[in-house]
Design a protein around this motif. Structure first.
Motif, short mmCIF file in Angstrom:
data_model
loop_
_atom_site.label_atom_id
_atom_site.label_comp_id
_atom_site.label_asym_id
_atom_site.label_seq_id
_atom_site.Cartn_x
_atom_site.Cartn_y
_atom_site.Cartn_z
N ILE A 37 1.23 3.67 3.72
CA ILE A 37 2.56 3.14 3.99
C ILE A 37 2.36 1.77 4.61
O ILE A 37 1.81 1.63 5.70
N VAL A 38 2.80 0.74 3.87
CA VAL A 38 2.46 -0.63 4.19
C VAL A 38 3.72 -1.44 4.52
O VAL A 38 4.78 -1.21 3.93
N GLY A 39 3.57 -2.37 5.44
CA GLY A 39 4.67 -3.26 5.77
C GLY A 39 4.38 -3.97 7.08
O GLY A 39 3.50 -3.57 7.84
N CYS A 223 -6.77 4.53 -0.05
CA CYS A 223 -5.63 5.28 -0.59
C CYS A 223 -5.56 5.27 -2.12
O CYS A 223 -6.10 4.38 -2.77
N GLU A 224 -4.85 6.27 -2.63
CA GLU A 224 -4.61 6.38 -4.07
C GLU A 224 -3.23 5.85 -4.44
O GLU A 224 -3.05 5.26 -5.50
N ARG A 225 -2.26 6.08 -3.55
CA ARG A 225 -0.90 5.60 -3.78
C ARG A 225 -0.42 4.85 -2.54
O ARG A 225 -0.98 5.01 -1.46
N MET A 226 0.63 4.06 -2.70
CA MET A 226 1.17 3.35 -1.56
C MET A 226 2.67 3.17 -1.66
O MET A 226 3.25 3.14 -2.76
N LEU A 227 3.31 3.09 -0.49
CA LEU A 227 4.70 2.70 -0.36
C LEU A 227 4.72 1.39 0.38
O LEU A 227 4.02 1.21 1.38
N GLU A 233 13.33 0.22 4.47
CA GLU A 233 13.47 0.75 3.11
C GLU A 233 12.20 0.55 2.31
O GLU A 233 11.44 -0.39 2.55
N VAL A 234 11.99 1.43 1.34
CA VAL A 234 10.86 1.27 0.42
C VAL A 234 11.27 0.29 -0.67
O VAL A 234 12.27 0.51 -1.37
N VAL A 235 10.52 -0.79 -0.81
CA VAL A 235 10.84 -1.78 -1.84
C VAL A 235 9.93 -1.65 -3.06
O VAL A 235 10.24 -2.19 -4.12
N GLU A 236 8.81 -0.93 -2.90
CA GLU A 236 7.92 -0.71 -4.05
C GLU A 236 7.04 0.49 -3.76
O GLU A 236 6.66 0.74 -2.62
N HIS A 249 7.73 -6.49 -6.68
CA HIS A 249 8.66 -7.02 -5.69
C HIS A 249 8.10 -8.28 -5.04
O HIS A 249 6.89 -8.38 -4.80
N ASP A 250 8.96 -9.23 -4.76
CA ASP A 250 8.52 -10.48 -4.13
C ASP A 250 7.83 -10.24 -2.80
O ASP A 250 6.86 -10.93 -2.45
N TYR A 251 8.33 -9.26 -2.03
CA TYR A 251 7.74 -8.97 -0.73
C TYR A 251 6.31 -8.45 -0.89
O TYR A 251 5.40 -8.84 -0.14
N THR A 252 6.09 -7.59 -1.87
CA THR A 252 4.74 -7.09 -2.14
C THR A 252 3.82 -8.23 -2.54
O THR A 252 2.67 -8.31 -2.10
#
Length: 270
Positions: A37-39, A223-227, A233-236, A249-252
């Protein structure tokens, strides 16, 4: 499915009004899987998992569903009674907190703190609990573990305290390990050692991992998957390779652009 989270909402009542920290979070976690979970700070990453464990401040209001597999229909964590959450925390879901110096009790010896988890969830007593605690310290490669088990938290370095947190989290062999910025404030060499320990622990126990971080480099290796979360909010979301290769997504894309690279711009040679 080991954990199924649906429409998780976290709000805080403040003197200035209601703050929406998490809005409509959905995710699933299978046994043995690793999810990042990234941000950036304030995106709602930590509040999301703290809400699942009932560890938010008193002014928090949580809604939605977080169902942990087990029994008839599973265990609903959101709104669960304290005694239910206390049976889950440490035994089935364990958390490695961002700052071990504040997470550990400064007045208790390390062996006592690890043994407390074993007494509560595994019914061990006395010498058996202490022996298991020392065994866990050895498993996270703390030198001279039998002697250092009697140390207080302030007698360890930052990296060693984080090892203690990992040992405590793994003591009851949980099904889910939550690591909240586990390498913050550690130098690069120690960061690598801590991440190696996490990988070894998962390989040994088969635990699923939820890794909370702002560091995409850490997520890529673990990790194998990411949010990707932004402003609650989840953007990707998706597989690591797909998002790194073609973020939507631009943020990613901005987060990926901020990751230090060793190759020159454009990938050309000198």
């Amino acid at each position: 499915m080991l954990l199924d989270v649906r429409d998780l909402q976290v709000r805080f009542d403040t003197p200035d009004g209601v703050v929406e920290a998490v809005r409509g979070l959905d995710f699933e976690l299978a046994g043995g899987e690793s999810l990042g979970i990234v941000g950036e700070s304030g995106s709602g990453k930590s509040q999301s998992v703290l809400a699942l464990l009932g560890l938010l401040a008193a002014n928090a209001r949580v809604s939605g569903s977080a169902r942990l597999a087990g029994g008839d229909g599973g265990i609903e964590l959101i709104g669960a009674r304290r005694r239910v959450l206390e049976r889950v925390r440490g035994a089935r879901i364990a958390m490695i907190f961002q700052d071990p110096m504040t997470a550990l009790n400064p007045h208790l010896r390390i062996v006592t703190q690890i043994a407390e988890v074993l007494v509560r969830h595994r019914g061990l007593r006395g010498r058996a609990a202490r022996a298991r605690a020392i065994e866990m310290l050895e498993a996270v490669r703390i030198p001279d573990a039998a002697r250092r088990a009697r140390y207080f938290p302030h007698q360890f370095s930052g990296g060693m305290r984080q090892r203690v947190m990992i040992a405590m989290a793994l003591a009851c062999e949980p099904e889910i390990l939550v690591a909240d910025e586990p390498t913050t404030a550690l130098d690069v060499t120690v960061q690598a050692e801590i991440l190696d320990l996490l990988a070894e622990a998962r390989a040994r126990t088969g635990a699923a991992l939820v890794l909370i971080t702002h560091d995409l480099g850490v997520v890529a290796g673990q990790c194998e998957r990411m949010l990707v979360m932004r402003e609650g909010e989840v953007v990707e979301r998706g597989g690591i390779e797909g998002i790194f290769a073609a973020p939507e997504h631009d943020y990613t894309r901005a987060l990926l652009a901020a990751v230090p690279r060793l190759d020159p711009p454009g990938g050309g040679g000198s």
